[in-house]
Every structure is written in C-alpha cells, then in structure tokens.
Write a protein that holds these residues in place. Sequence first.
Motif: not given
Length: 80
Positions: A44-72
């Motif tokens: 990928l021709a992305w800057s390291p900062k872009a890779v770090y940011s996108i992966t953080f938000f993907v991780f956050w979203g996936v983990i948040a969905v798991g937490c929300a299902i557990t809370a539900l």
Amino acid sequence: MGRDRLSRLLGVLWPAFVTAGVLEALVFVVVDPATLQAFGSKPLAWSPKAVYSITFFVFWGVIAVGCAITALVNSPEPDG
C-alpha cells in the motif's frame, strides 16, 4: 439521549478504545506498516500515520461491536 443511554454507550466505547490501542500497539510491534499488502498486491502506498489511524479505527469499531453485543445480551429484561 438519556443519561442512562449515554452511560451505556460510554461503557461500551471506552473499554473498546483502550483495547484497540493496546491491540494496535501489539500488532505494529510485529508488522511494519510500509510492507502491508492488500490481498497479495503491491504494498500500500499509504503513509505510516494513515495505516496506524485506519487500523486503530477498524480495531475500535470491531471491538465496540463485540462489547455492544455483550452489553445487549447481558442487559436485564424490561419489567412488564
């Protein structure tokens, strides 16, 4: 948004945020963002900062969905 609903939302998003930060740190100790490839193509021709940011938000979203299902699943049944 009611106070109870906001409290539940923050109760899901905050632990997911912290966990995503820890997971990202663990992943990028092993993975070099400059060598990431999308399904076997060229790196990928992305800057390291872009890779770090996108992966953080993907991780956050996936983990948040798991937490929300557990809370539900663990929420008490409404009185009625």
